[in-house]
Structures are given as C-alpha cells and as structure tokens.
Design a protein around this motif. Structure first.
Motif, PDB file in Angstrom:
ATOM      1  N   VAL A  44       9.637 -19.214  -7.219  1.00 15.33           N
ATOM      2  CA  VAL A  44      10.950 -18.686  -6.182  1.00 15.33           C
ATOM      3  C   VAL A  44      11.928 -19.040  -6.274  1.00 15.33           C
ATOM      4  O   VAL A  44      13.528 -18.844  -6.816  1.00 15.33           O
ATOM      5  CB  VAL A  44      10.213 -18.682  -4.896  1.00 15.33           C
ATOM      6  CG1 VAL A  44      11.278 -17.815  -4.633  1.00 15.33           C
ATOM      7  CG2 VAL A  44       9.199 -17.761  -5.004  1.00 15.33           C
ATOM      8  N   LEU A  45      11.957 -21.082  -6.576  1.00 14.90           N
ATOM      9  CA  LEU A  45      13.453 -21.193  -6.377  1.00 14.90           C
ATOM     10  C   LEU A  45      14.267 -21.311  -7.722  1.00 14.90           C
ATOM     11  O   LEU A  45      15.245 -21.200  -7.821  1.00 14.90           O
ATOM     12  CB  LEU A  45      13.624 -22.463  -5.818  1.00 14.90           C
ATOM     13  CG  LEU A  45      14.783 -23.441  -5.469  1.00 14.90           C
ATOM     14  CD1 LEU A  45      15.669 -22.975  -4.173  1.00 14.90           C
ATOM     15  CD2 LEU A  45      14.422 -24.872  -5.101  1.00 14.90           C
ATOM     16  N   THR A  46      13.409 -21.269  -8.806  1.00 15.40           N
ATOM     17  CA  THR A  46      13.539 -21.283 -10.586  1.00 15.40           C
ATOM     18  C   THR A  46      13.806 -19.681  -9.854  1.00 15.40           C
ATOM     19  O   THR A  46      15.013 -20.135 -10.989  1.00 15.40           O
ATOM     20  CB  THR A  46      11.940 -21.607 -10.861  1.00 15.40           C
ATOM     21  OG1 THR A  46      12.196 -23.225 -10.793  1.00 15.40           O
ATOM     22  CG2 THR A  46      12.426 -21.541 -12.635  1.00 15.40           C
ATOM     23  N   GLY A  47      13.009 -18.674  -9.792  1.00 19.24           N
ATOM     24  CA  GLY A  47      13.671 -17.454 -10.396  1.00 19.24           C
ATOM     25  C   GLY A  47      15.158 -16.648 -10.123  1.00 19.24           C
ATOM     26  O   GLY A  47      16.492 -16.411  -9.972  1.00 19.24           O
ATOM     27  N   ALA A  48      15.246 -17.813  -8.701  1.00 21.04           N
ATOM     28  CA  ALA A  48      16.617 -17.412  -7.685  1.00 21.04           C
ATOM     29  C   ALA A  48      17.652 -18.051  -8.159  1.00 21.04           C
ATOM     30  O   ALA A  48      19.093 -17.456  -8.418  1.00 21.04           O
ATOM     31  CB  ALA A  48      16.099 -17.821  -5.861  1.00 21.04           C
ATOM     32  N   GLY A  49      17.142 -19.380  -8.623  1.00 16.89           N
ATOM     33  CA  GLY A  49      18.445 -20.003  -9.895  1.00 16.89           C
ATOM     34  C   GLY A  49      18.837 -19.565 -10.866  1.00 16.89           C
ATOM     35  O   GLY A  49      19.923 -18.967 -10.877  1.00 16.89           O
ATOM     36  N   LEU A  50      17.331 -18.743 -11.402  1.00 18.70           N
ATOM     37  CA  LEU A  50      18.040 -17.969 -12.893  1.00 18.70           C
ATOM     38  C   LEU A  50      18.939 -16.353 -12.765  1.00 18.70           C
ATOM     39  O   LEU A  50      19.769 -16.526 -13.067  1.00 18.70           O
ATOM     40  CB  LEU A  50      16.245 -17.536 -13.831  1.00 18.70           C
ATOM     41  CG  LEU A  50      16.229 -18.896 -14.459  1.00 18.70           C
ATOM     42  CD1 LEU A  50      15.060 -18.597 -14.956  1.00 18.70           C
ATOM     43  CD2 LEU A  50      17.074 -18.929 -16.101  1.00 18.70           C
ATOM     44  N   THR A  51      18.431 -16.040 -10.970  1.00 10.88           N
ATOM     45  CA  THR A  51      18.804 -14.668 -10.855  1.00 10.88           C
ATOM     46  C   THR A  51      20.641 -15.334 -11.103  1.00 10.88           C
ATOM     47  O   THR A  51      21.667 -14.548 -11.511  1.00 10.88           O
ATOM     48  CB  THR A  51      18.599 -14.342  -9.954  1.00 10.88           C
ATOM     49  OG1 THR A  51      17.288 -13.673 -10.641  1.00 10.88           O
ATOM     50  CG2 THR A  51      19.183 -12.576  -9.435  1.00 10.88           C
ATOM     51  N   THR A  55      23.768 -13.434 -13.664  1.00 11.62           N
ATOM     52  CA  THR A  55      24.510 -13.450 -12.513  1.00 11.62           C
ATOM     53  C   THR A  55      25.263 -12.969 -12.966  1.00 11.62           C
ATOM     54  O   THR A  55      27.227 -11.961 -13.372  1.00 11.62           O
ATOM     55  CB  THR A  55      24.481 -12.569 -11.434  1.00 11.62           C
ATOM     56  OG1 THR A  55      22.848 -12.163 -11.347  1.00 11.62           O
ATOM     57  CG2 THR A  55      25.095 -11.537 -10.534  1.00 11.62           C
ATOM     58  N   PHE A  56      26.418 -14.200 -12.943  1.00 11.87           N
ATOM     59  CA  PHE A  56      27.311 -14.652 -12.669  1.00 11.87           C
ATOM     60  C   PHE A  56      28.090 -15.083 -14.569  1.00 11.87           C
ATOM     61  O   PHE A  56      28.917 -14.660 -14.594  1.00 11.87           O
ATOM     62  CB  PHE A  56      27.581 -16.376 -12.615  1.00 11.87           C
ATOM     63  CG  PHE A  56      27.631 -16.299 -11.016  1.00 11.87           C
ATOM     64  CD1 PHE A  56      28.643 -15.638 -10.161  1.00 11.87           C
ATOM     65  CD2 PHE A  56      27.004 -16.516 -10.133  1.00 11.87           C
ATOM     66  CE1 PHE A  56      29.156 -15.246  -8.552  1.00 11.87           C
ATOM     67  CE2 PHE A  56      26.948 -17.061  -8.577  1.00 11.87           C
ATOM     68  CZ  PHE A  56      28.362 -16.345  -8.014  1.00 11.87           C
ATOM     69  N   LEU A  68      18.154  -7.552  -9.373  1.00  9.73           N
ATOM     70  CA  LEU A  68      17.084  -7.983 -10.404  1.00  9.73           C
ATOM     71  C   LEU A  68      16.622  -8.784 -10.284  1.00  9.73           C
ATOM     72  O   LEU A  68      14.955  -8.646 -10.451  1.00  9.73           O
ATOM     73  CB  LEU A  68      18.143  -8.616 -11.628  1.00  9.73           C
ATOM     74  CG  LEU A  68      19.137  -7.807 -12.427  1.00  9.73           C
ATOM     75  CD1 LEU A  68      20.096  -8.234 -12.822  1.00  9.73           C
ATOM     76  CD2 LEU A  68      18.097  -6.808 -13.111  1.00  9.73           C
ATOM     77  N   PHE A  69      16.610  -9.840  -9.343  1.00 11.44           N
ATOM     78  CA  PHE A  69      15.274 -11.022  -8.639  1.00 11.44           C
ATOM     79  C   PHE A  69      14.331 -10.208  -8.181  1.00 11.44           C
ATOM     80  O   PHE A  69      13.199 -10.455  -8.105  1.00 11.44           O
ATOM     81  CB  PHE A  69      15.825 -11.593  -7.663  1.00 11.44           C
ATOM     82  CG  PHE A  69      14.924 -12.867  -7.105  1.00 11.44           C
ATOM     83  CD1 PHE A  69      15.221 -13.385  -7.873  1.00 11.44           C
ATOM     84  CD2 PHE A  69      14.795 -12.182  -5.671  1.00 11.44           C
ATOM     85  CE1 PHE A  69      14.099 -14.727  -6.871  1.00 11.44           C
ATOM     86  CE2 PHE A  69      14.332 -13.837  -4.333  1.00 11.44           C
ATOM     87  CZ  PHE A  69      13.596 -14.445  -5.903  1.00 11.44           C
ATOM     88  N   ALA A  70      14.804  -8.930  -7.361  1.00 12.59           N
ATOM     89  CA  ALA A  70      13.204  -8.296  -6.615  1.00 12.59           C
ATOM     90  C   ALA A  70      12.710  -8.000  -7.705  1.00 12.59           C
ATOM     91  O   ALA A  70      10.873  -7.810  -7.714  1.00 12.59           O
ATOM     92  CB  ALA A  70      13.812  -7.394  -5.492  1.00 12.59           C
ATOM     93  N   GLY A  71      13.330  -7.030  -8.091  1.00 14.04           N
ATOM     94  CA  GLY A  71      12.460  -5.946  -9.951  1.00 14.04           C
ATOM     95  C   GLY A  71      11.615  -7.534 -10.530  1.00 14.04           C
ATOM     96  O   GLY A  71      10.796  -7.038 -10.576  1.00 14.04           O
ATOM     97  N   ALA A  72      12.197  -8.086 -10.580  1.00 16.61           N
ATOM     98  CA  ALA A  72      11.914  -8.846 -11.354  1.00 16.61           C
ATOM     99  C   ALA A  72      10.354 -10.249 -10.847  1.00 16.61           C
ATOM    100  O   ALA A  72       8.962 -10.685 -11.582  1.00 16.61           O
ATOM    101  CB  ALA A  72      12.763 -10.462 -12.194  1.00 16.61           C
ATOM    102  N   THR A  73      10.539 -10.501  -9.732  1.00 17.35           N
ATOM    103  CA  THR A  73       9.490 -10.937  -9.174  1.00 17.35           C
ATOM    104  C   THR A  73       8.154  -9.646  -8.599  1.00 17.35           C
ATOM    105  O   THR A  73       7.477  -9.878  -8.112  1.00 17.35           O
ATOM    106  CB  THR A  73      10.221 -11.992  -8.249  1.00 17.35           C
ATOM    107  OG1 THR A  73      10.992 -11.242  -6.838  1.00 17.35           O
ATOM    108  CG2 THR A  73      10.874 -13.138  -8.825  1.00 17.35           C
ATOM    109  N   THR A  74       8.851  -8.802  -8.576  1.00 15.17           N
ATOM    110  CA  THR A  74       7.943  -7.435  -8.119  1.00 15.17           C
ATOM    111  C   THR A  74       7.894  -7.358  -6.547  1.00 15.17           C
ATOM    112  O   THR A  74       6.923  -7.499  -6.154  1.00 15.17           O
ATOM    113  CB  THR A  74       6.621  -7.337  -8.522  1.00 15.17           C
ATOM    114  OG1 THR A  74       6.371  -8.525  -8.412  1.00 15.17           O
ATOM    115  CG2 THR A  74       6.364  -7.073 -10.504  1.00 15.17           C
ATOM    116  N   ASN A  75       8.742  -7.805  -5.799  1.00 16.01           N
ATOM    117  CA  ASN A  75       8.633  -7.769  -4.671  1.00 16.01           C
ATOM    118  C   ASN A  75       9.866  -7.062  -3.795  1.00 16.01           C
ATOM    119  O   ASN A  75      11.094  -6.841  -3.837  1.00 16.01           O
ATOM    120  CB  ASN A  75       9.291  -9.190  -4.293  1.00 16.01           C
ATOM    121  CG  ASN A  75       9.415  -9.332  -2.712  1.00 16.01           C
ATOM    122  OD1 ASN A  75       9.010  -8.832  -2.150  1.00 16.01           O
ATOM    123  ND2 ASN A  75       9.385 -10.889  -2.609  1.00 16.01           N
ATOM    124  N   THR A  76       8.949  -5.647  -3.693  1.00 19.41           N
ATOM    125  CA  THR A  76       9.403  -4.194  -3.066  1.00 19.41           C
ATOM    126  C   THR A  76      10.263  -4.622  -1.537  1.00 19.41           C
ATOM    127  O   THR A  76      11.142  -4.252  -1.443  1.00 19.41           O
ATOM    128  CB  THR A  76       8.664  -3.163  -3.116  1.00 19.41           C
ATOM    129  OG1 THR A  76       7.869  -3.477  -4.071  1.00 19.41           O
ATOM    130  CG2 THR A  76       9.142  -2.032  -1.947  1.00 19.41           C
TER     131      THR A  76
END
Length: 184
Positions: A44-51, A55-56, A68-76
């Motif tokens: 989760v931390l890696t995904g958040a960092g990548l997002t 984004t920047f 994008l983060f919610a969709g990439a992690t399929t987290n509705t």
C-alpha cells in the motif's frame, strides 16, 4: 435517502467480508500476522508513493490522483472516502473537481484487476508454486482433526419404542448421534 443507501451498502459490504474472514482471522494472525501485515503495508505504501510521484510528474490534480490510487488498488471504499472528503473541502466545491476521483477510478480499475492477475501469475512462477499441490495441502489441513459426517436413513419398526420421545431412547444417550429430521 441516497446517502443512507450508500452507507448501508458499505456497511453490508464490510459486514459480509468480516463474516467470511472472521472465523480464521485470529489463527492466521497468530501464525503469519506480522509478516503478512508488513507485506500489505509495504504494498500500500509503495502504491501511494507511486501515485503521488506520478501525479506530480504528470501534473494531475490530486483529486484525480486519489481516484487513480483507489482504482489501481480496486478499493471502492477508498474512492467513497475521497469523494466525501472533497465534498467538505471548500475549494473543491466545483462539480468538475468532485467528478475527478470517480473518473480516474474508472480509468484505473481495469488495469488494477489485470495487474493483480499478472502479479499473481508472476509470483506463482517465481516462487515455483504448484497449484494442484497447494490445493491438496489445503484440503488436508481443512480435514485434519474433523470427524467426517455420515448420513443415514433409519426406519424404526420396534413397537416397544412407539410413543417415546427421542430423549427417552436408551441407545441415543451419549452416543454422539444427532437426529436432524423425523418423518412420521
């Protein structure tokens, strides 16, 4: 009413997940808890960092980055939380900005699903996991310590037992036999 239905849907979703995972939660936490939680936290931390980085890098609005983060992690539920936070931020009152997380979620979700499938296949090959052997081991573990149930239809024709309640039958006391249905 719409807000109530959304909240009820989320509550039912979380409840059903809890009911499914609940029985084995404590034992799995004791067995592999620290290792699996650390792995999940790292992912989760890696995904958040990548997002945040992407984004920047590409100059996306942070509202789109959250989607994008919610969709990439399929987290509705994460998408719902992001939209709720944006509703309460004064600068985000514009309808277009409120729509960004949902739009970005819709774009990223299919790639999130495909990514999970590909990652599982890569991990299976990399770790040399044989699915048939794992299934066999799982079934053996599940059956261990359980007595297999037997089903039996019995017709009682002894006239001496006529009119007695089941609790009064001497052969059943302490035998471990359970009578589930009676056809008269």
């Amino acid at each position: 009413v719409l807000q109530f239905v959304k909240e009820l849907g989320l509550v039912l979703f979380v409840y059903s997940i809890g009911m499914q995972v609940g029985p084995g939660f404590a034992s799995s936490l004791r067995r592999d808890g620290l290792k699996l939680n650390a792995l999940a936290f790292g992912i989760v931390l890696t995904g958040a960092g990548l997002t945040v980085g992407l984004t920047f890098l590409f100059g996306f609005d942070m509202a789109a980055g959250v989607g994008l983060f919610a969709g990439a992690t399929t987290n509705t539920p994460a998408l719902g939380a992001a939209q709720e936070v944006l509703r309460h931020v004064p600068a985000a009152g514009e309808n277009t900005r409120l729509a960004l997380p949902g739009l970005a979620y819709a774009v990223a979700y299919p790639f999130g699903v495909i990514g999970i499938i590909l990652a599982m296949n890569v991990a299976r090959r990399w770790l040399k996991i044989n699915v048939a052997d794992e299934l066999r081991a799982h079934e053996e573990t599940r059956r261990a310590g359980r007595i297999s149930l037997h089903r039996l239809n019995v017709e009682v024709i002894n006239p001496n037992l006529d009119g007695l309640h089941l609790s009064e039958l001497p052969a059943l006391n302490g035998s471990g036999i359970v009578i589930s249905r009676i056809l008269k």
